[in-house]
Design an enzyme around this catalytic site. Structure first.
Site, PDB file in Angstrom:
ATOM      1  N   TYR A   1      12.026  -7.626 -20.200  1.00  0.00           N
ATOM      2  CA  TYR A   1      13.216  -8.146 -19.992  1.00  0.00           C
ATOM      3  C   TYR A   1      13.251  -9.917 -20.046  1.00  0.00           C
ATOM      4  CZ  TYR A   1      17.141  -9.874 -17.028  1.00  0.00           C
ATOM      5  OH  TYR A   1      18.059 -10.428 -16.263  1.00  0.00           O
TER       6      TYR A   1
ATOM      7  N   GLU B   1      21.428 -12.357 -21.217  1.00  0.00           N
ATOM      8  CA  GLU B   1      20.451 -11.499 -21.054  1.00  0.00           C
ATOM      9  C   GLU B   1      19.760 -10.589 -22.099  1.00  0.00           C
ATOM     10  OE1 GLU B   1      20.366  -8.947 -17.107  1.00  0.00           O
ATOM     11  OE2 GLU B   1      20.963  -7.599 -18.696  1.00  0.00           O
TER      12      GLU B   1
END
Ligand code: GDP
Ligand code: MN
Length: 381
Positions: free
Chosen positions: A101, A189
């Site tokens: 991530y 993101e």
């Protein structure tokens, strides 16, 4: 404003972030053509402005172009958490060894931009933060210095990224920060950023949230807005220049001024009611804006009473009253309405509203109390 996955990733690519070379399709036939061109396994990915598509069945692997066509046919039109799928992204399938991530967002408490990474990629980052917060590595970014290479290296080391991928990771981290910054985003993101079988990095998912207050600087990004994915009330409110946030209560509130709107909601709560919305019509609102606001409130089926709280300064009481009547002509309603109107042209405004058989109040407390009573006495309760 949220961007779709494909819009986010295409933007990431402009900042040097490697993404799968996919294309967008609106029909199974288009999906077939794209998959045929890719000439290998593909992923068919639902484009909706909500996360967790994978778990909801909106991300599927296809080995052939025929299979991609069939999957696109089943995914297009699918409902994912209340959002209808109108487009699918056809990406060449990636060889995933590991998922990480990587995100950039605003840390309000620190008053800085923060970059976050986790070796536990692919899953919901909120879940990681709640269950294993130690797995999230954070670094705050100085606005004048930007993201420094050693900061990106600390992150790479912190998530246990193999050394051979560090340089590629630093480029991606810098690209993501630049993308975030130059888009006036509040979130950029990549989840997951994958490590492929040959050790290279690839952004297979992308998400961006842009700061609505900065959109005037980005006409190219503004054009990407997908209003079909927005609640109609939000689209209408934005077009009318109203600040509107839908809530779950029963008292529709129309107020001029954000602070007064907050106070009105508090007061409603204090007397045992609950607001159906936050709505600030702004200073100097004229009749048509008031009418637009009332239409939005009346479109909410939960609303059992309406509370107008108008403090006239630049906004004129008679203008507001006329706007309310104008709207009521267009959208007639039997709902009880309570109005507190003070300030500029208050007598004229009240006289207009009295003719419309509206409950009037002199203070905010009285108005809130009367609105709560109106809900409790309403026949549908
Ligand atoms: P999300 O569920 O909305 O976050 O959608 P993602 O794009 O993140 O996809 C969900 C999951 O599907 C990812 O975490 C991957 O595990 C998997 N996935 C996505 N793209 C590919 C791909 O190209 N190949 C493979 N094998 N899996 C993929
Ligand atoms: Mn994802």
């Amino acid at each position: 404003m949220k961007l779709h996955e494909y819009q986010s990733k295409f933007r990431f690519a402009e900042f040097g972030i490697p993404i799968p070379k996919g294309k967008i399709a609106s029909s199974p036939q288009e999906a077939f053509e794209i998959a045929k061109e890719i000439n290998g396994p593909v992923v068919v990915k639902a484009q909706v402005l909500v996360g967790g598509r994978g778990k909801a069945g909106g991300v599927k692997l296809a080995r052939t172009a025929q299979e991609a066509e069939q999957l696109a046919a089943s995914i297009l039109g699918m409902d994912i958490k209340g959002f209808a799928v109108k487009k699918v992204l056809i990406d060449p399938a990636a060889d995933i060894q590991d998922e990480i991530y990587l995100g950039v967002t605003t840390d309000r408490a620190a008053r800085r931009t923060v970059m976050m990474a986790s070796a536990a990629g692919g899953v919901d980052i909120e879940e990681v933060a709640a269950t294993t917060p130690e797995k999230i590595i954070r670094t705050h970014i100085d606005p004048f210095l930007g993201l420094l290479n050693h900061q990106a290296r600390i992150i790479a080391s912190g998530i246990g990224l193999p050394h051979e991928s560090w340089n590629a990771f630093i480029q991606i981290a810098r690209g993501l920060y630049q993308c975030y910054l130059s888009s006036d985003a509040t979130l950029a993101e990549i989840n997951p950023l994958i490590i492929t079988g040959d050790g290279s990095l690839l952004a297979v998912d992308g998400k961006m949230v842009l700061d609505d207050n900065a959109l005037f600087r980005h006409t190219d990004l503004t054009e990407m807005r997908d209003t079909s994915e927005e609640a109609p009330a939000e689209t209408q409110a934005r077009q009318a220049g109203l600040s509107y946030v839908k809530l779950d209560g029963e008292i529709g509130c129309m107020v001029n001024g954000a602070g007064l709107a907050m106070a009105t909601m508090d007061m409603t709560k204090l007397f045992g009611g609950s607001p159906a919305n936050f709505l600030d019509i702004g200073g100097g609102a004229q009749a048509d804006k008031v009418a637009a606001a009332l239409r939005i409130i009346l479109a909410d089926p939960n609303v059992k009473a309406i509370l107008f709280n108008i403090f006239g300064g630049i906004t004129r009481g008679d203008e507001v009253a006329r706007g309310i009547l104008q709207a009521l002509e267009e959208v007639p309603t039997d709902l009880p309405m309570v109005a507190r109107l003070v300030g500029t042209k208050e007598e004229e405004g009240r006289a207009i509203l009295a003719e419309a058989h509206m409950i009037t109040a002199n203070t905010l407390a009285e108005a809130a109390q009367k609105a709560v009573d109106a809900v409790q006495n309403s026949p549908s309760k």
